[in-house]
Design a protein around this motif. Structure first.
Motif, PDB file in Angstrom:
ATOM      1  N   GLN A  40      45.525  47.591  31.801  1.00  0.00           N
ATOM      2  CA  GLN A  40      44.761  46.578  31.835  1.00  0.00           C
ATOM      3  C   GLN A  40      43.254  46.915  32.289  1.00  0.00           C
ATOM      4  O   GLN A  40      42.296  46.343  31.951  1.00  0.00           O
ATOM      5  CB  GLN A  40      45.104  45.344  32.726  1.00  0.00           C
ATOM      6  CG  GLN A  40      44.427  44.222  32.666  1.00  0.00           C
ATOM      7  CD  GLN A  40      45.007  42.932  33.511  1.00  0.00           C
ATOM      8  OE1 GLN A  40      44.984  43.154  34.833  1.00  0.00           O
ATOM      9  NE2 GLN A  40      45.857  41.988  33.059  1.00  0.00           N
ATOM     10  N   ASN A  61      38.708  44.254  33.074  1.00  0.00           N
ATOM     11  CA  ASN A  61      39.992  44.163  32.442  1.00  0.00           C
ATOM     12  C   ASN A  61      40.176  43.891  30.872  1.00  0.00           C
ATOM     13  O   ASN A  61      39.063  43.516  30.157  1.00  0.00           O
ATOM     14  CB  ASN A  61      40.574  43.044  33.129  1.00  0.00           C
ATOM     15  CG  ASN A  61      40.654  43.542  34.543  1.00  0.00           C
ATOM     16  OD1 ASN A  61      40.918  44.475  35.063  1.00  0.00           O
ATOM     17  ND2 ASN A  61      40.288  42.470  35.418  1.00  0.00           N
ATOM     18  N   GLN A  63      43.083  42.650  27.506  1.00  0.00           N
ATOM     19  CA  GLN A  63      44.426  42.518  26.999  1.00  0.00           C
ATOM     20  C   GLN A  63      43.865  42.291  25.314  1.00  0.00           C
ATOM     21  O   GLN A  63      43.209  41.527  24.891  1.00  0.00           O
ATOM     22  CB  GLN A  63      44.975  41.194  27.191  1.00  0.00           C
ATOM     23  CG  GLN A  63      46.222  40.810  26.673  1.00  0.00           C
ATOM     24  CD  GLN A  63      46.706  39.305  26.965  1.00  0.00           C
ATOM     25  OE1 GLN A  63      45.726  38.435  26.340  1.00  0.00           O
ATOM     26  NE2 GLN A  63      47.835  39.182  27.545  1.00  0.00           N
ATOM     27  N   LEU A 141      52.190  42.100  32.919  1.00  0.00           N
ATOM     28  CA  LEU A 141      51.478  42.787  34.023  1.00  0.00           C
ATOM     29  C   LEU A 141      52.430  43.787  34.776  1.00  0.00           C
ATOM     30  O   LEU A 141      52.373  44.750  35.002  1.00  0.00           O
ATOM     31  CB  LEU A 141      50.955  41.607  35.158  1.00  0.00           C
ATOM     32  CG  LEU A 141      49.775  41.017  34.848  1.00  0.00           C
ATOM     33  CD1 LEU A 141      49.489  39.879  35.798  1.00  0.00           C
ATOM     34  CD2 LEU A 141      48.636  42.024  34.364  1.00  0.00           C
TER      35      LEU A 141
END
Length: 158
Positions: A40, A61, A63, A141
């Motif tokens: 991440q 970060n 995604q 996560l």
């Protein structure tokens, strides 16, 4: 092999590494290297450059194609034992706890995300809208935490 666990606000993963706690600590406490370990994290900047109790950092970060910044503060810093930082935006605490094994020749590392004050409403809303929802994101996560530990293990043992 990592051992992941998930509950509503706490995520954990653990691994045993064939390296002394000091060796493992040197990798984990170098927070600007976190992008080498974490799926991440794109980049981490430590304000002032020194990782210590009270240090502040900025993380970028990701995604997939989505990217977002977070701010954090180191809230626990016990060399060779415990490193934790609190993310301002969602109030979570991320940590690495090191436990010596076999007289200090090996190390058990537990990577944890806690939410002792709950997760902020804003973070929950954004997670629902942009990151696949709380359950899916927690699973992502936890899987990522396991991969982080596997990468740290490979570096420490390599």
């Amino acid at each position: 092999m990592t051992t992941p666990q998930t509950s509503s606000d706490e995520l954990t993963a653990s691994i045993e590494i064939d390296a002394a706690p000091a060796q493992v600590w040197a990798l984990l406490a170098d927070l600007p290297r976190m992008s080498e370990w974490s799926d991440q994290v794109v980049r981490t900047w430590v304000v002032g450059g020194e990782v210590k109790q009270g240090a502040r950092m900025i993380n970028l970060n990701q995604q997939g194609w989505k990217r977002w910044p977070t701010n954090a503060k180191v809230v626990r810093f016990t060399p060779h034992s415990d490193l934790a930082f609190r993310v301002t935006e969602n109030r979570t605490i991320w940590s690495f706890q090191l436990e010596p094994l076999d007289g200090g020749a090996r190390t058990k590392v537990t990577h944890r995300r806690e939410a002792p004050d709950g997760i902020s409403g804003l973070s929950k809303g954004l997670t629902k809208v942009a990151l696949g929802g709380m359950d899916a994101f927690a699973h992502e996560l936890t899987t990522g935490m396991g991969r982080t530990l596997e990468r740290v293990k490979a570096a420490a043992e390599g």
